[in-house]
Structure formats: C-alpha cells, structure tokens
Design a protein around this motif. Structure first.
Motif, mmCIF file in Angstrom:
data_model
loop_
_atom_site.group_PDB
_atom_site.id
_atom_site.type_symbol
_atom_site.label_atom_id
_atom_site.label_comp_id
_atom_site.label_asym_id
_atom_site.label_seq_id
_atom_site.Cartn_x
_atom_site.Cartn_y
_atom_site.Cartn_z
ATOM 1 N N ALA A 20 54.722 39.613 40.721
ATOM 2 C CA ALA A 20 53.347 40.019 40.452
ATOM 3 C C ALA A 20 52.764 39.185 39.324
ATOM 4 C CB ALA A 20 53.312 41.495 40.069
ATOM 5 N N ALA A 21 51.435 39.103 39.295
ATOM 6 C CA ALA A 21 50.777 38.370 38.217
ATOM 7 C C ALA A 21 51.080 39.062 36.894
ATOM 8 C CB ALA A 21 49.269 38.350 38.457
ATOM 9 N N ASP A 22 51.391 38.252 35.874
ATOM 10 C CA ASP A 22 51.801 38.908 34.635
ATOM 11 C C ASP A 22 50.620 39.176 33.707
ATOM 12 O OD1 ASP A 22 53.224 35.895 33.158
ATOM 13 O OD2 ASP A 22 51.167 36.500 33.525
ATOM 14 N N GLY A 23 49.398 38.967 34.212
ATOM 15 C CA GLY A 23 48.231 39.361 33.440
ATOM 16 C C GLY A 23 47.586 38.248 32.661
ATOM 17 N N LYS A 24 48.376 37.291 32.231
ATOM 18 C CA LYS A 24 47.800 36.220 31.426
ATOM 19 C C LYS A 24 47.930 34.860 32.099
ATOM 20 C CE LYS A 24 47.278 38.558 27.370
ATOM 21 N NZ LYS A 24 46.702 38.372 26.057
ATOM 22 N N LYS A 25 48.619 34.850 33.226
ATOM 23 C CA LYS A 25 48.789 33.581 33.910
ATOM 24 C C LYS A 25 47.943 33.599 35.165
ATOM 25 C CE LYS A 25 52.411 30.900 36.174
ATOM 26 N NZ LYS A 25 53.847 30.783 36.374
ATOM 27 N N LEU A 26 47.138 32.566 35.348
ATOM 28 C CA LEU A 26 46.280 32.500 36.533
ATOM 29 C C LEU A 26 46.838 31.468 37.501
ATOM 30 C CD1 LEU A 26 43.543 33.287 37.932
ATOM 31 C CD2 LEU A 26 42.628 31.203 36.896
ATOM 32 N N ARG A 27 47.170 31.934 38.709
ATOM 33 C CA ARG A 27 47.593 30.987 39.747
ATOM 34 C C ARG A 27 46.424 30.843 40.708
ATOM 35 N NH1 ARG A 27 52.171 34.501 41.907
ATOM 36 N NH2 ARG A 27 50.401 35.902 41.619
ATOM 37 N N GLY A 218 37.819 35.616 27.308
ATOM 38 C CA GLY A 218 38.877 35.048 28.145
ATOM 39 C C GLY A 218 40.267 35.327 27.615
ATOM 40 N N ASN A 219 41.188 35.767 28.470
ATOM 41 C CA ASN A 219 42.553 36.052 28.020
ATOM 42 C C ASN A 219 43.620 35.345 28.853
ATOM 43 O OD1 ASN A 219 42.484 37.454 30.362
ATOM 44 N ND2 ASN A 219 43.192 39.407 29.533
ATOM 45 N N VAL A 220 43.201 34.271 29.543
ATOM 46 C CA VAL A 220 44.173 33.526 30.350
ATOM 47 C C VAL A 220 44.879 32.495 29.475
ATOM 48 C CG1 VAL A 220 44.441 31.952 32.293
ATOM 49 C CG2 VAL A 220 42.805 33.844 32.426
ATOM 50 N N ASP A 221 46.217 32.583 29.435
ATOM 51 C CA ASP A 221 46.987 31.666 28.604
ATOM 52 C C ASP A 221 47.438 30.445 29.374
ATOM 53 O OD1 ASP A 221 46.874 33.035 26.291
ATOM 54 O OD2 ASP A 221 48.654 34.251 26.701
ATOM 55 N N GLU A 222 47.580 30.618 30.680
ATOM 56 C CA GLU A 222 48.183 29.559 31.461
ATOM 57 C C GLU A 222 47.504 29.526 32.828
ATOM 58 O OE1 GLU A 222 52.390 30.230 31.841
ATOM 59 O OE2 GLU A 222 52.606 28.429 33.049
ATOM 60 N N ILE A 223 47.202 28.324 33.306
ATOM 61 C CA ILE A 223 46.625 28.186 34.645
ATOM 62 C C ILE A 223 47.521 27.268 35.460
ATOM 63 C CG2 ILE A 223 44.659 27.381 36.010
ATOM 64 C CD1 ILE A 223 42.855 27.880 33.692
ATOM 65 N N VAL A 224 47.829 27.671 36.685
ATOM 66 C CA VAL A 224 48.499 26.766 37.615
ATOM 67 C C VAL A 224 47.548 26.569 38.788
ATOM 68 C CG1 VAL A 224 50.523 26.345 39.041
ATOM 69 C CG2 VAL A 224 50.727 27.708 36.958
#
Lengths: 517, 330
Positions: A20-27, A218-224
């Motif tokens: 599941a998405a961990d909340g801060k990582k955007l795929r 914005g609270n996204v730490d990581e984008i893939v």
C-alpha cells in the motif's frame, strides 16, 4: 486442466499482500517520461511538467488562469517597455546557494539562445539586474504578455551550469541532439531533486529540504515517475494499486475508474482547440464563405463531444477557450443541416463536390473517429470526403506538404493568449515573418492580419480583449476554419491522493503542493 | 582435417550470409527513411519557426538524399559509430543492447513455459488421442492462438493484478546487476513481474508446439520399432519417453528454432502491453516517435540475431541427428 493446475500452484507461490502507499511516497504513471532534463531544450508539456518539479517560475498560472506570485513576490510596470520584478530573498538553490537577480538574467539569456524558446521571447530586448532582489524585463516595444511569458522563466543555478564538465563540454550548452551536461543534470530551486533516472523506466525524485515555500501544504517526500504507454495498462496499474496517480486517462476508461471504490477522477477542459482547415489553394469552392459556413452548419459538434468523446470535450465554434481574453460566450456552436443545404444551394454547389481529408490517428484523443464523423456529416450536404488517417509520425510530413483539401490540427497557445491562435492558424501565411505557419487553409483576411498585429502592442487589457473578441467574431462569421472542440484533460488517483487542487488546464500538476492523506 | 575444413567453410558462409542480410536491411531501411516520419517533430515544439527546424535537419544530415545518408552511415559505421538515438540521446547500439537483457529474460521465461507445457501436453495428446483431456488441451490451445496478444495480456492483468491483486500489472520490478546485465531472475519481485508477460508471450507459441509434439509423436508411435519394443515387454512409459520422444524432438528443434524469430516479433506487443523495458517496446517507441537512427540500428542488430540463432539451430540439429552434416547445413 494441466494449465489450471500449474497456474494455481504459481498463484499459491506468489500470493502476497499488496503493497500500500505509505502516505508520503507518490508513485505516478504518465504516458511518457521526459527525454531530457534540460528545461530549455524542448518546448513541450513534458519539459514544463518537469520544470515545475525541479524549478520554480517567477509567476505561475492558477486553475482559473490568473497569475500567482512564485519566485517573484510582486511586479510593477516601470514604463511602457519595462516590467520590474521583485524577487523573494529567501530562495535557495539545491546547491545551497542563494538565488539572486543574476540567476534570472542568466536564465533569460539562455532562453534566448534555445532554438525552441527563442521565438517566444522575440518581443524582448533583454533582462537587467537592478540589485540582488530586483530584475527588469525590457521589451522592444509595448508588449501585453510579459507576465504570461514570465511563467516560462524558471531560474537556473548559474554557477551549477557554468564551466565545463569532466567530458569537456560547456555546461550551459543547449544541445538538441545528443547528450549534454544540462540534459543529464539539474540545478534549480524547486520542491524536488532528481535522485535517479533510467530513461523510459523510471525517474525518482526526493523532496528538497531547503525549499523556500514553507507554507505549501505538500507532504510528498518521494516521487517515482514511471512511463506506461498503453492506456489500458496504465488504468489497470492504478486499479491494482501499483501506482497512485495516472494521466492522461482515456475517455473510455473514466466510467470504470469512477465506479471503482479505490480511485477518483478529475477532469478539466484544456485550452487546446481541435480544428479542421479548409485549403482554399486546392479547392476553389472553399474560397466561397457560404460553402465554409455550410460546412460549419453541417457539423454536429455537441454530438461528437457527447458520443465520441463521452462528454470529455467541450464543443467549440471559436478558437479561444473560456478564460482567454478573446473568448466570446456569444459564439455558440452552430448546427443546422437545412440551413447548410440552403447555403450550398445559394453558392451554386447544390450537387456538392468531392474533397480529400487527412487526420492523425494517434495524436489527439479520438482524432481518427472525429474525422470519420465529420466526413459522414459533410456527406449530408453532398460533400464527398475521401478520408485518410495515419500515425502522427507520417501525418506532420503530409501536413507540411499541404497534401489534402481538409486537414486536422490541434493547437495550444504557448502564451495562454488568444493572439497566438490567430498568429499561427489564421493570419496570411508569410515565410518571412513566420505568421500563418500552420494556416494550411491559406485563409487570408487583411482585417484579421491588421487587428492581430495591433493586439501585439496594446497594453490596455480591456481594449485589447475587445479587439481579440472582434477577431474571433470575424473568424466565426467567415467560417475561416472549422473548430470542433476543446478536449478535456483527465487524471485519476487513489482516493488518498488529493490531486484536485494541484492539477490545471495547462497539464502541469504542481506536485510540490500535493497532499497525500 | 576434412572436418575442420568443412567447419571453417560453414563459418565463412554464415558470416557472408550475415553481411548480406545486414546490407539488404540497411538498403531497405534507408530507402524507406523518408516515410518513417520527421524526428524533428518529436524533439521540437510545434510553434518553433520552420528555419530552426530546417537548420537542425541539415545538422543531422536528414535533408540529404537517402543514398548519400547511407554512404555517410557506412562511413561512420566503419569507425564504430552507428548513430545517436534522438529520444535517448546516447549511441544507438548502447541503447538497444541495454534493453537486450529484459527481452532475453522474457523470451527465456516464455520458452521455458512453452517447453514445460508443450512436451507433456503433446505427448499426452498423442498417446491418448481420444481422451477428454486431449480434446480439452487441443481445444484450449486453439483459443490461445486465436486471441490477440494484446487481449490475452489485458485479460491476465485484469484477473491477476486488478481483481486478485497477486501480481504487478506492469514493468520489470527491481533488478539485480550481474556485471553489465541487470537481471530480474534472482529476486521474488523480478519473478513476479516476469510471470504475466511470459505467460502472455508463451500463449502464442504454446498451441503450435503442442501440435508439433503431438504430430511428431503420432508419427513415431506408428513406426515398427515402437511395436517391437512393446512386443518385447518394455513398459509403455519408457517406450513413449525414451524411444519415441527422442526421435520426435528432431523436427521440434528445427521448427522451434525458427520460431524464435516469431517470438521476437511478438515481444513487440507483449512488451508494450506490460510496459516491459525490452527491445520490442523500444522498437515500437522508436517507430511512433520517428527515432530513425534507433530504428536502423535495431533492424541491423535483429538481423544479426536471426543469423546467429539460425546457425545455432543448425548446430543443435547436427548434434542431435548424425544424418545431418555441416556440408548440408551450409
């Protein structure tokens, strides 16, 4: 039977919990990934989407096309040729260096050297740093679109891009073909930093700790970012939970995603007009305004938007979309087959005629099917259309050769202003000035030419809008070309990814401000 | 000595053939260049003035007549430069070869599935031709061959990724680097990603191979030596698997080897459906985006690959069947 047995064995082996998405990582999955990391190499949405992640513009468009301050806090008109921008004093590059007016000037000069961007900045004479936090943009004459173009100025770290790299290449070079320092490295002020890149497979970003905009939610730490070319696979990946955010979404899949509990869809009308051009050089009948009007009346635009586009388009009978200065709400799509027949009669073409038409089949949403529908609608007024559709790779060559009587084109205004439509699509083609470069109909109206040129130096917004609307009215009455629709943009995301506030009509999601619950 | 001479002659002939094939591919590739589309459309914005475009076109040499472009290409090729990809901005050979491991592992996975299922399936259909199972296998395999790859892929994704959530819908997952070869074969994640594409790709070949094995087995079972062996009291399983199957494998290798080409053609579709980062996907991408240098290099390398696999198939036939000689293989 055997197959079923083996499948179930495999199924048992690989059965595991879905991550599941961990909340801060955007795929996220788009249809393609950027081919270069250089913000000035290519004037394309992919480049600008990337620029909004790793850089910040001086100003940017809100959803309603009004302007929002970014690196420039405020601006003022100093004289009729000079606009002064006051920059924020708390902006740091990813290198840790403070951004100053010199970086803006350096970036501006690089833009003027870029083969793709320099035409856009043609009206400008230059940029001048007044002090560290003040920069002037000076135009050659009075110019109404300075702020629209300021959305293209994403200050680059001039020290990062200066000198030569280990392969002896000038770091600031804009190279269109082959690799360069700037096509593989980025130094900006934006909310994200590129951490790894495998072209065509994935592009990873990490949030920049020293980002100036502390008030961003914005609270996204990581984008893939993964490119997934096939729309059906992209949608499946979202529904399966392999990615959190996808775009574009084909109209055929919207219902499926909406009915799934996991995900939401957001659609916004785009600013791209899809239109057909009627080549007056090839077909004498197209010179007669009554014939062009008849063709316009014969087309059921609402029907196309509803049936073929499944509501994912706004029927159009003018070039400027809502929000543009030239948009005239009175110019509603016409449709009246009886009137069309009468006009054909009046023009002396009661028995109709035969024409050729070409359209791409993989460039715009629904392109080939729309062309087929138009051909069928024109048959009702006895215009027999010989339609040929082809992949975009082949299409533009044929378009440049003006190889058919009717040709399809979609156009997005780079300046987010109406005049851009007229300059490229409806002004009399002129090789020297470049006006009418995509006017494949060879429509020529001195009044349209004169008024369009006039708007280029008008700085009174209201008076200018009146002239733009006047042009739009002339084109409508003349049926200069056959506008069909503004296609809608569509994205979809898992329910916990709140994309609505960050997407916009220019298809450049501001992911720095994205919130994942 | 004679064996050595004929081996040498074999190698020389094959090398010559390879060169011929590649020159033929190059001539065709350059002759159709003009109709492959304009790569500049892909790398320049729509509103860029025509003269900027013309300038870059000249810089890239795309405005010259195709024989001139071919001559320049051959000149560069002599120095080891096969062009730079427009979308990847790196040497084309590097770009294509970097995608080879992904395609190879996909084809390997699909071949394994084909092999593991078609041999038992085919043998079963041959020895129990009238059983329900045989009819079922043949019936299902007809279905497999008549459903387009794209649909098979989407169907599997829908069932196993969207509904059941067991397997990922796209891509190759995390890979482990074995030297220059990034592999997905040694991690659970990689294998999970491989399964659906491999099944999809194998669905094309499986029906054909089941029929091949079945046909060859039926042929062998009708021979006298089978009856003799049975009369001598050898157990049926041994007769089928050791005596008959071994002989039945010969035509399988010959036909099967040639089918590897078809398998490569189908990787184009399978890889696109699953966003599998292999050579087939790369090629389709190059075609849609008119990356002319990349298209050319892909065709040349695949031509080379065909010659190599055919050579290997000939050598394997040689090893399996003493009646085949290098003289004949030439």
């Amino acid at each position: 039977m055997r197959l079923a047995l083996i499948l179930s064995v495999f199924a048992l082996l690989f059965c595991g919990p879905v991550v599941a998405a961990d909340g801060k990582k955007l795929r996220m999955a788009y249809d393609a990934d950027p081919i270069s990391l250089d913000p000035h190499e290519q004037l394309s949405s992919a480049t600008l989407q990337l620029s909004h992640l790793v850089f910040d513009p001086l100003v940017r468009f809100r959803q309603d096309l009004t302007l929002e301050p970014r690196l420039a806090k405020t601006w003022e008109q100093i004289d009729e040729r000079t606009t002064r921008f006051h920059l924020r004093d708390d902006v740091k590059f990813h290198s840790g260096r403070k951004m100053t007016a010199d970086d803006v000037v350096w970036t501006f000069e690089r833009l003027k050297r870029s083969p793709d961007f320099k035409a856009l900045f043609e009206p400008f004479e230059g940029a001048k740093a007044i002090d560290d936090e003040t920069v002037d943009l000076i135009t050659k004459g009075p110019y109404p679109l300075v702020l629209n173009l300021a959305t293209y100025i994403f200050p680059m770290d001039r020290e990062f891009y200066s000198g030569v790299d280990e392969r002896g290449r000038e770091k600031d070079a804009v190279v269109k073909h082959g690799s360069s320092f700037a096509s593989e490295n980025m130094g900006g002020t934006g909310p994200f930093v590129v951490t790894s890149r495998e072209q065509g497979i994935r592009l990873k970003f990490k949030r920049f700790d020293g980002y100036w905009d502390k008030s961003s939610p914005g609270n996204v730490d990581e984008i893939v970012l993964t490119p997934i070319k096939k729309p059906a696979t992209r949608v499946a990946a979202l529904l399966a939970g392999d990615v959190d955010f996808i775009g574009p979404v084909p109209p055929a899949d919207l219902k499926r995603i909406r009915s799934a509990d996991c995900c939401t869809v957001v659609t916004i009308p785009s600013t791209r007009i899809l239109t057909f051009e009627l080549n007056q050089d090839r077909v004498a009948a197209f010179k007669d305004p009554r014939v062009r009007q008849a063709m316009s009346y014969a087309i059921n635009r609402e029907g196309i938007a509803k049936k073929i586009m499944r509501g994912q388009a706004t029927a159009a009978d003018q070039l400027s979309p809502v929000g543009f200065a030239g948009h005239d709400p009175a110019l509603t799509p016409r449709h009246d087959v009886a009137k069309a027949k009468a006009l054909m009669n009046e023009a002396g073409y009661a028995d109709g005629f035969s024409v050729t038409m070409i359209a791409p089949n993989n460039r715009y949403v629904g392109d080939a099917r729309i062309a087929e529908a138009i051909a069928a609608m024109l048959a009702k007024i006895k215009i027999k259309v010989d339609l040929q559709t082809m992949p975009k790779a082949q299409y533009w060559q044929r378009f440049d050769e003006r190889a058919a009587d009717i040709m399809m084109i979609g156009w997005q205004s780079d300046t987010l202003d109406s005049a851009n439509f007229y300059e490229f699509l409806t002004m009399t083609p002129d090789k020297k000035t470049g006006y009418g470069q995509y006017n494949a109909g060879n429509y020529s109206n001195p009044e349209v030419d004169r008024l369009t040129l006039q708007t280029q130096t008008m700085t009174d917004a209201e008076a200018r809008a009146a002239v733009l609307r006047k042009i739009e009215r002339i084109l409508y009455d003349d049926a200069a070309l056959l506008p069909i629709q503004w296609q809608h943009l569509a994205w979809a995301a898992r329910n916990n990814v709140i994309i609505e506030p960050v997407v916009n009509v220019i298809d450049m999601p501001y992911l720095g401000d994205l919130v994942i619950e | 000595m004679k064996a050595f001479a004929s081996a040498f002659a074999f190698a020389a002939t094959r090398l010559f053939q390879a060169l011929l094939v590649m020159v033929a591919i190059l001539v065709i590739a350059f002759a159709v260049r003009a109709s492959l589309g304009d790569p500049l459309r892909e790398i320049m914005g729509q509103s860029v003035p025509e003269e900027e475009r013309a300038e870059l076109r000249h810089e890239l040499g795309l405005d010259a007549p195709w024989p001139v472009q071919l001559a320049r290409y051959l000149g560069d090729a002599a120095t080891g430069d096969l062009g730079t990809s427009i979308i990847y901005k790196r040497p084309t050979v590097q770009v294509v070869l970097a995608k080879f491991p992904a395609s190879f592992e996909l084809v390997l996975g699909a071949s394994l599935i084909v092999l593991l299922l078609s041999v038992p399936g085919g043998v079963y259909c041959a020895v129990r031709p009238n059983s329900l199972g045989a009819k079922l296998i043949l019936g299902v395999s007809v279905l497999g061959i008549s459903v387009p790859v794209f649909l098979t892929g989407i169907f599997l994704i829908t069932v196993f990724s969207v509904w059941l959530g067991w397997l990922p819908a796209f891509g190759r997952g995390e890979t482990i680097d074995l030297g220059p070869w990034p592999t997905g074969l040694f991690a659970l994640d990689g294998l999970k990603h491989l399964l659906l594409p491999a099944i999809t790709l194998s669905s094309i070949m499986l029906p054909l191979f089941i029929r091949l094995v079945r046909g060859a087995m039926l042929d062998e079972l009708a021979h006298d030596y089978v009856r003799t062996a049975r009369a001598k009291g050898v157990r049926p399983l041994r007769v089928w698997l050791v005596h008959a199957l071994r002989n039945a494998l010969l035509p399988l290798v010959a036909v099967g080897g040639l089918q590897i080409g078809t398998l490569i053609a189908y990787t184009l579709l399978t890889e696109t459906v699953f966003q599998w980062p292999g050579m087939g996907f790369l090629f389709l991408e190059a075609v849609t985006r008119s990356d002319i240098p990349l298209i050319t290099t892909y065709l040349v390398l695949v031509g080379l690959f065909f010659v190599i696999t055919n050579t290997i198939v000939d050598l394997v036939s040689l090893a399996l069947d003493p009646r085949v000689s290098l003289e004949g293989a030439r």
